[in-house]
Scaffold this active site. Structure first.
Site, PDB file in Angstrom:
ATOM      1  N   VAL A  84       0.827  -1.204   0.000  1.00 20.18           N
ATOM      2  CA  VAL A  84       0.000   0.000   0.000  1.00 20.18           C
ATOM      3  C   VAL A  84       0.866   1.260   0.000  1.00 20.18           C
ATOM      4  O   VAL A  84       1.928   1.311   0.621  1.00 20.18           O
ATOM      5  CB  VAL A  84      -0.963   0.002   1.210  1.00 20.18           C
TER       6      VAL A  84
ATOM      7  N   SER B  26       8.694   6.107  -3.811  1.00 18.10           N
ATOM      8  CA  SER B  26       8.217   4.726  -3.822  1.00 18.10           C
ATOM      9  C   SER B  26       8.140   4.221  -5.257  1.00 18.10           C
ATOM     10  O   SER B  26       7.908   4.996  -6.185  1.00 18.10           O
ATOM     11  CB  SER B  26       6.837   4.640  -3.160  1.00 18.10           C
ATOM     12  N   LEU B  27       8.310   2.908  -5.424  1.00 19.83           N
ATOM     13  CA  LEU B  27       8.250   2.281  -6.742  1.00 19.83           C
ATOM     14  C   LEU B  27       7.304   1.093  -6.726  1.00 19.83           C
ATOM     15  O   LEU B  27       7.228   0.360  -5.743  1.00 19.83           O
ATOM     16  CB  LEU B  27       9.634   1.777  -7.173  1.00 19.83           C
TER      17      LEU B  27
ATOM     18  N   CYS C 228       4.179   0.882   2.171  1.00 17.14           N
ATOM     19  CA  CYS C 228       4.898  -0.229   1.520  1.00 17.14           C
ATOM     20  C   CYS C 228       5.024  -1.438   2.444  1.00 17.14           C
ATOM     21  O   CYS C 228       5.911  -2.282   2.268  1.00 17.14           O
ATOM     22  CB  CYS C 228       6.263   0.217   1.027  1.00 17.14           C
TER      23      CYS C 228
END
Length: 227
Positions: free
Chosen positions: A86, A149-150, A180
């Site tokens: 998330v 974030s990725l 995450c």
């Protein structure tokens, strides 16, 4: 990737990256558009990079667990088809979606992730921000705080979804989740580090480092989604 032959030797044609500036958009509109673009790609389809800000939304990746969504409140939660867990998107965050034919480019998924992370690190470096990646937790960090974030998806040998860089946003919604999947993970943004002060500034810098890292020779800019 097309080739020309000169005196029997294969020459690589210059690669073009098409940049789409989408402004602020709701998440589902852009998600469905990049799914459609990927599904309809052919061997000669151009690679694109979509630059966007989203209205507030939590997105739950394929590895996501419901216990990491603590208190979403009035912010919608959308289950999506990218990797990872998330995260939160909202105004003041730069979101970039690389729609890349990685099979044609002979890029592995891990290589693409490394290139994306390096592009972010390189764009922050001139601001004297010492950012770094982690092998066990995709994304980009500064002093153990997460700045980007990725989350990717590969379909038909092509990438979609992408990266989210915190620039000048309200970070409070991240406290409603375990970002995450990591409880207590602290987030940070570029403005607080004297880095890019706006999404526009950050986007311009990222386009520059991304095209250099991936080796594109030409950039063509477009406004909005393709008709």
């Amino acid at each position: 990737m097309s080739q020309l032959f000169y005196k029997g030797e294969a020459l690589l044609l210059p690669q073009t990256l098409h940049i789409r500036h989408l402004g602020q958009q709701d998440y589902q509109t852009v998600w469905h558009a990049m799914q459609a673009y990927t599904d309809n790609r052919g061997a000669d389809s151009q690679d694109e990079l979509w630059i966007v800000e989203h209205t507030p939304v939590f997105t739950q990746g394929q590895a996501g667990k419901s216990e990491h969504i603590l208190n979403p409140g009035d912010i919608p939660v959308i289950q999506v088809d990218r990797g990872g867990q998330v995260t939160y998107h909202g105004p003041g965050q730069l979101v970039a979606y690389p729609l890349i034919d990685i099979k044609r480019a002979k890029l592995g998924v891990r290589q693409l992730v490394n290139h994306i992370e390096q592009s972010i690190i390189d764009m922050l470096s001139p601001y004297d921000i010492k950012a770094y990646a982690k092998t066990d937790a995709p994304g980009v960090y500064v002093d153990e705080r997460k700045i980007a974030s990725l989350g990717l998806r590969i379909r038909k040998g092509c990438s979609f979804h992408g990266l989210a860089l915190n620039v000048d946003m309200d970070l409070a919604p991240f406290r409603r989740i375990n970002p995450c999947g990591y409880a207590g993970l602290e987030m940070v943004q570029s403005k607080a580090l004297n880095g890019p002060q706006s999404v526009v500034e950050a986007g311009d810098k990222l386009i520059d480092t991304f095209t250099k890292t991936l080796g594109y020779q030409e950039v063509i800019h477009h406004q909005g989604l393709a008709e």
